[in-house]
Design a protein around this motif. Sequence first.
Motif, PDB file in Angstrom:
ATOM      1  N   MET A   1      91.917  93.002  27.588  1.00  0.00           N
ATOM      2  CA  MET A   1      91.029  92.866  28.719  1.00  0.00           C
ATOM      3  C   MET A   1      91.336  93.915  29.776  1.00  0.00           C
ATOM      4  SD  MET A   1      88.777  90.376  28.477  1.00  0.00           S
ATOM      5  CE  MET A   1      88.474  89.967  30.168  1.00  0.00           C
ATOM      6  N   ASN A   2      91.517  95.130  29.347  1.00  0.00           N
ATOM      7  CA  ASN A   2      91.741  96.176  30.340  1.00  0.00           C
ATOM      8  C   ASN A   2      90.407  96.639  30.893  1.00  0.00           C
ATOM      9  OD1 ASN A   2      90.739  97.588  28.190  1.00  0.00           O
ATOM     10  ND2 ASN A   2      92.305  99.141  28.183  1.00  0.00           N
ATOM     11  N   GLY A   3      90.467  97.334  31.965  1.00  0.00           N
ATOM     12  CA  GLY A   3      89.251  97.821  32.587  1.00  0.00           C
ATOM     13  C   GLY A   3      88.993  97.103  33.898  1.00  0.00           C
ATOM     14  N   LYS A   8      85.222  90.801  35.996  1.00  0.00           N
ATOM     15  CA  LYS A   8      84.121  90.533  36.922  1.00  0.00           C
ATOM     16  C   LYS A   8      82.845  90.189  36.171  1.00  0.00           C
ATOM     17  CE  LYS A   8      85.837  93.335  40.723  1.00  0.00           C
ATOM     18  NZ  LYS A   8      85.573  94.400  41.674  1.00  0.00           N
ATOM     19  N   ILE A   9      82.566  90.900  35.109  1.00  0.00           N
ATOM     20  CA  ILE A   9      81.366  90.634  34.310  1.00  0.00           C
ATOM     21  C   ILE A   9      81.459  89.245  33.686  1.00  0.00           C
ATOM     22  CG2 ILE A   9      80.067  91.306  32.250  1.00  0.00           C
ATOM     23  CD1 ILE A   9      80.923  94.250  32.929  1.00  0.00           C
ATOM     24  N   ASN A  28      77.702  94.461  42.839  1.00  0.00           N
ATOM     25  CA  ASN A  28      76.950  95.559  43.450  1.00  0.00           C
ATOM     26  C   ASN A  28      77.679  96.894  43.486  1.00  0.00           C
ATOM     27  OD1 ASN A  28      78.783  95.028  45.420  1.00  0.00           O
ATOM     28  ND2 ASN A  28      77.320  94.336  46.939  1.00  0.00           N
ATOM     29  N   THR A  29      78.950  96.933  43.123  1.00  0.00           N
ATOM     30  CA  THR A  29      79.679  98.200  43.152  1.00  0.00           C
ATOM     31  C   THR A  29      79.742  98.884  41.784  1.00  0.00           C
ATOM     32  OG1 THR A  29      81.741  96.966  42.902  1.00  0.00           O
ATOM     33  CG2 THR A  29      81.096  97.581  45.146  1.00  0.00           C
ATOM     34  N   ILE A  30      79.139  98.286  40.772  1.00  0.00           N
ATOM     35  CA  ILE A  30      79.156  98.879  39.431  1.00  0.00           C
ATOM     36  C   ILE A  30      77.846  99.645  39.202  1.00  0.00           C
ATOM     37  CG2 ILE A  30      78.184  96.841  38.285  1.00  0.00           C
ATOM     38  CD1 ILE A  30      80.085  97.427  35.911  1.00  0.00           C
ATOM     39  N   THR A  31      77.949 100.791  38.565  1.00  0.00           N
ATOM     40  CA  THR A  31      76.741 101.544  38.238  1.00  0.00           C
ATOM     41  C   THR A  31      76.111 100.950  36.979  1.00  0.00           C
ATOM     42  OG1 THR A  31      77.888 103.130  36.819  1.00  0.00           O
ATOM     43  CG2 THR A  31      77.723 103.675  39.189  1.00  0.00           C
ATOM     44  N   ASP A  32      74.827 101.170  36.802  1.00  0.00           N
ATOM     45  CA  ASP A  32      74.141 100.660  35.617  1.00  0.00           C
ATOM     46  C   ASP A  32      74.734 101.255  34.344  1.00  0.00           C
ATOM     47  OD1 ASP A  32      72.547  99.083  37.187  1.00  0.00           O
ATOM     48  OD2 ASP A  32      70.742 100.316  36.961  1.00  0.00           O
ATOM     49  N   ARG A  33      75.091 102.506  34.401  1.00  0.00           N
ATOM     50  CA  ARG A  33      75.689 103.160  33.227  1.00  0.00           C
ATOM     51  C   ARG A  33      77.001 102.493  32.847  1.00  0.00           C
ATOM     52  NH1 ARG A  33      79.392 107.136  32.027  1.00  0.00           N
ATOM     53  NH2 ARG A  33      78.919 108.417  30.223  1.00  0.00           N
ATOM     54  N   MET A  34      77.858 102.232  33.851  1.00  0.00           N
ATOM     55  CA  MET A  34      79.142 101.603  33.586  1.00  0.00           C
ATOM     56  C   MET A  34      78.952 100.164  33.108  1.00  0.00           C
ATOM     57  SD  MET A  34      82.341 101.843  33.244  1.00  0.00           S
ATOM     58  CE  MET A  34      82.571 103.495  33.853  1.00  0.00           C
ATOM     59  N   SER A  36      76.441  98.997  31.415  1.00  0.00           N
ATOM     60  CA  SER A  36      75.991  99.092  30.026  1.00  0.00           C
ATOM     61  C   SER A  36      77.162  99.347  29.081  1.00  0.00           C
ATOM     62  CB  SER A  36      74.954 100.202  29.903  1.00  0.00           C
ATOM     63  OG  SER A  36      74.524 100.334  28.579  1.00  0.00           O
ATOM     64  N   ILE A  37      78.032 100.265  29.454  1.00  0.00           N
ATOM     65  CA  ILE A  37      79.209 100.587  28.635  1.00  0.00           C
ATOM     66  C   ILE A  37      80.102  99.364  28.486  1.00  0.00           C
ATOM     67  CG2 ILE A  37      81.367 101.906  28.633  1.00  0.00           C
ATOM     68  CD1 ILE A  37      79.712 104.226  29.929  1.00  0.00           C
ATOM     69  N   GLU A  38      80.374  98.692  29.602  1.00  0.00           N
ATOM     70  CA  GLU A  38      81.281  97.536  29.572  1.00  0.00           C
ATOM     71  C   GLU A  38      80.677  96.368  28.792  1.00  0.00           C
ATOM     72  OE1 GLU A  38      84.379  97.489  30.376  1.00  0.00           O
ATOM     73  OE2 GLU A  38      84.414  99.458  31.316  1.00  0.00           O
ATOM     74  N   LEU A  39      79.377  96.144  28.922  1.00  0.00           N
ATOM     75  CA  LEU A  39      78.745  95.075  28.149  1.00  0.00           C
ATOM     76  C   LEU A  39      78.836  95.356  26.654  1.00  0.00           C
ATOM     77  CD1 LEU A  39      75.644  94.327  30.378  1.00  0.00           C
ATOM     78  CD2 LEU A  39      77.447  92.695  29.780  1.00  0.00           C
TER      79      LEU A  39
END
Length: 90
Positions: A1-3, A8-9, A28-34, A36-39
Amino acid sequence: MNGKWRIKIIAVLLDGPKRFREISLLINTITDRMLSIELKKLEINMLVQRISKYSAQSEYELTDHGKSLKPLIMELMAWGELHRGKITGK
């Protein structure tokens, strides 16, 4: 569970399924690109599943395995509140 974002997600999804945009607004501090990557990484690790058919309406929910993290995350949140109080003197 790094990152930075994964816990938060998962915490946001503890309340139930959410659309991509809802998750983005709640963190609100995460970008849509990030996001998407994390999901995608959470899907690969079988903690989150995408439950909508169309990418324009992407909806995500925790898997049963992901839901098993709830007690741990709740403890982390409680500890965070205690820690914040200690730091701020409240």
